[in-house]
Scaffold this active site. Structure first.
Site, PDB file in Angstrom:
ATOM      1  N   ASP A  23      17.441   2.189   4.498  1.00 10.18           N
ATOM      2  CA  ASP A  23      18.170   3.008   3.523  1.00 10.18           C
ATOM      3  C   ASP A  23      19.673   2.843   3.746  1.00 10.18           C
ATOM      4  OD1 ASP A  23      19.183   4.986   1.848  1.00 10.18           O
ATOM      5  OD2 ASP A  23      18.647   6.614   3.228  1.00 10.18           O
ATOM      6  N   ASP A  31      16.280   0.633   0.219  1.00 18.20           N
ATOM      7  CA  ASP A  31      16.865   0.006  -0.973  1.00 18.20           C
ATOM      8  C   ASP A  31      17.244  -1.433  -0.663  1.00 18.20           C
ATOM      9  OD1 ASP A  31      19.465   0.188   0.382  1.00 18.20           O
ATOM     10  OD2 ASP A  31      19.424   2.318  -0.182  1.00 18.20           O
ATOM     11  N   ASP A 202       0.317  -8.726  -8.360  1.00 14.82           N
ATOM     12  CA  ASP A 202      -0.490  -7.544  -8.075  1.00 14.82           C
ATOM     13  C   ASP A 202      -1.833  -7.618  -8.795  1.00 14.82           C
ATOM     14  OD1 ASP A 202      -0.621  -4.826  -6.913  1.00 14.82           O
ATOM     15  OD2 ASP A 202      -0.630  -4.177  -9.016  1.00 14.82           O
ATOM     16  N   GLU A 269      -2.610 -11.522  -5.311  1.00 13.12           N
ATOM     17  CA  GLU A 269      -3.403 -10.511  -4.619  1.00 13.12           C
ATOM     18  C   GLU A 269      -4.782 -10.506  -5.281  1.00 13.12           C
ATOM     19  OE1 GLU A 269      -3.647  -5.709  -3.680  1.00 13.12           O
ATOM     20  OE2 GLU A 269      -2.939  -6.456  -5.602  1.00 13.12           O
TER      21      GLU A 269
END
Length: 535
Positions: A23, A31, A202, A269
């Site tokens: 962060d 981030d 995904d 995936e």
């Protein structure tokens, strides 16, 4: 079959779960600028390919896997310029960057779906899967969501149901519509042209659905205790029509043409644990370049013969078409899955050694190199929809997604915010990068040495060097690849093992035997692995 060597064949990958990595702006959430600040660490570790979990704009119903705009970067993660900085610095360090692409569904806040639900006649209506209610007014079929409940939500305004294999906020796209296919080919080209090196895709096995949307029959063994019931009995159904349809291969053939023109990587995936189901996605090498092989994630440390079989099945596919993992943001951390404590950590490293020696692309999940265990996340701090929506706290993925421990300091060096988005748990100084990096006997240095082994021995990344499996010797799994012999004792007791070849130990999980000459049988400690350079 692979016909030529590609740039990724000698890489070692690393999954960055972006919200929990680093962060930079003290809001408690990881981030892109935080990742940018830590790229030098990944280069030191030897990583030369990263997969970043979704960083697109999203309402965060499923923490970025509900995408509202595929062509932008979320402001709270730093925006487009932050991603550009990551890519520029990563490339300077020799690190390739993969984005996480979510093509099975969008967010319900995506402009495509907003338009789709305005009217049955809207041009975007057929971009999603809409159907009339069943005669009793209920859902069109018996399909279930991964997150519990029916895979259908009724829309009163247009008096139809829409399909979603995940949350209602994640409506499934209609991949039978050529306009959807064209839109994603443009998305892929857009990012590759901006310098992204490829995509982790995904639920790559889902996308296409059977045109008739028939009911799913019960799974073989359903109700007998042979199936693993996770959320809403999803595993109690035999998923013949909602995933793994033959038409999905056509999607990747089209993507392959776009990607190959730009030298981009397509990594799927493909969550299918039967190697015969996985094979069509990669063996013809006209669609996906690589697919993750998930069957070894079912190994819990108690039956090495099962792991050996799964590893052998994977290596039975053409070389260079698999990616290997021992954990990810969707599964328990390897050290926890393999029993926890010191043995779980040792076993996780030993299994990683076995996988790093096999043909394909090995991955580490962030923190795996620290031998991290899962963190207990209480219900009032839960974020995962499996816990929050379905109440299945025992299967919550939050515990493997907690923030990366960088330093023995408040916020563990992950954040200076009063509170991180997920609990930091009971991590100790010994869990942190700072402490382990200063200790050459730490797990971090063992994983760094393992990455170096992979890079330093061309036989391990070669597409031409076969895997020669050694006959099973109790709990020992062993094989030879070219000049290297790799072995792991996954049992609880020392085992006498014969490598069948003289040589020198070039890697050992406990480090003490490195450099030792081997001229015959030797004793392998419990949960230990080594590599021998033969000759």
């Amino acid at each position: 079959m692979q016909t030529r060597r590609r740039w990724w064949h000698d890489r070692v990958g690393y999954e960055v779960y972006i919200r929990s990595f680093a962060d930079s702006d003290a809001d408690g959430v990881g981030d892109l600028d935080g990742l940018h600040e830590r790229l030098d660490y990944l280069a030191w570790l030897g990583i030369d390919l990263i997969w970043i979990t979704p960083c697109f704009p999203s309402p965060l119903a499923d923490h970025g896997y509900d995408v509202a705009d595929y062509l932008q970067v979320a402001d709270e993660l730093g925006g487009m310029r932050a991603l550009e900085r990551v890519v520029e610095r990563a490339h300077d360090l020799g690190i390739a960057v993969l984005l996480d692409l979510v093509p099975n569904h969008t967010s319900s806040a995506h402009p495509w779906f907003i338009a789709s639900r305005t009217s049955r006649n809207d041009p975007k209506r057929d971009w999603y899967i809409w159907r009339d209610p069943a005669p009793d007014g209920g859902p069109p079929n018996n399909w279930l969501s991964h997150f519990g409940g029916p895979a259908w939500t009724y829309d009163a305004a247009t008096e139809q149901y829409y399909c979603h294999l995940f949350l209602p906020e994640q409506p499934d796209l209609n991949w039978a519509n050529p306009d959807v296919a064209a839109a994603f080919e443009d998305i892929i080209a857009y990012w590759l042209d901006r310098g992204i090196d490829g995509f982790r895709i995904d639920v790559a096995h889902a996308l296409a659905k059977h045109a008739d949307l028939p009911d799913l029959p019960p799974a073989p063994g359903a109700g007998s205790g042979e199936t693993l019931e996770l959320v809403g009995n999803f595993e109690a159904l035999h998923h013949l029509y909602d995933v793994n349809q033959p038409e999905v291969l056509d999607v990747y053939r089209a993507w392959r043409r776009v990607a190959d023109a730009r030298d981009g990587l397509l990594l799927g995936e493909v969550y299918l644990t039967d190697v015969n189901d996985l094979a069509p996605f990669v063996t013809s090498q006209d669609g996906l370049h690589l697919a993750f092989w998930f069957a070894p994630l079912r190994f819990d440390g108690r039956d090495p013969a099962r792991l050996r079989r799964w590893l052998m099945e994977g290596t039975g596919l053409p070389p260079g078409c698999l990616a290997w993992i021992t954990s990810s943001h969707d599964s328990p951390r390897a050290a926890s899955r393999l029993g926890g404590g010191q043995r779980g950590r040792d076993l996780a490293l030993a299994v990683a050694v076995l996988q790093f020696g096999l043909p394909g692309l090995p991955f580490l999940y962030q923190g795996e190199e620290l031998a991290l265990l899962d963190v207990d996340v209480p219900p009032d701090a839960a974020e995962d929809p499996i816990a929050v929506r379905a109440g299945a706290y025992d299967h919550s993925r939050d515990r493997c997604r907690t923030p990366m421990p960088w330093q023995a300091a408040p916020g563990l060096g992950f954040t200076t915010a009063p509170r991180a988005w997920l609990p930091l748990g009971d991590r100790t100084a010994e869990d942190t990068v700072e402490v382990q990096r200063s200790d050459t006997h730490s797990f971090l240095h063992r994983y760094r040495a393992l990455v170096a082994l992979r890079h330093d021995h061309p036989d391990l990344s070669s597409l031409e060097v076969d895997v020669e499996w050694q006959q099973a010797q109790g709990p020992v799994i062993a094989y030879r690849r070219g000049s290297l012999i790799v072995a792991a004792n996954l049992g609880p007791d020392p085992v006498a093992w014969d490598p069948g070849q003289q040589g020198r130990v070039v890697f050992c999980t406990d480090r003490r035997r490195e450099g030792e000459r081997v001229a015959g049988p030797l004793e392998l400690a419990p949960a230990a692995a080594l590599a021998i350079h033969a000759g």
